[in-house]
Design a protein around this motif. Structure first.
Motif: not given
Length: 79
Positions: A35-39, A71, A73, A76, A78
């Motif tokens: 899901k979007v935003g999940d690591r 993305e 980071r 990580t 994400r």
């Protein structure tokens, strides 16, 4: 005269392991499994799950980042 139907044959294309992993990861993102935003799972975990090297995972991840699907980071990746 009867025209013969010629079969169009396409040369088989070999797909690299990184491309296969990329396709599988992309499918997980598009299907909502990731899901979007999940690591996403750690590189080592992904390497074990796909039974490929860390370099193959890195190559697939870099492609997903370049495509804008992930993305990066520090420490990580994400969605």
């Amino acid at each position: 005269m009867k025209q013969s139907k010629t079969m169009e044959l396409k040369k088989p294309v070999r797909v690299s392991l990184a491309r296969q992993v990329l396709t599988a990861m992309e499918s997980m993102i598009r299907s909502g499994k990731w899901k979007v935003g999940d690591r996403i799972p750690a590189e080592a975990e992904l390497a074990r799950a796909f039974s490929v090297s860390h370099n193959t995972i890195r190559e697939a991840l870099q492609s997903l980042i370049h495509m804008g699907m992930l993305e990066a980071r520090p420490g990580t990746a994400r969605m």
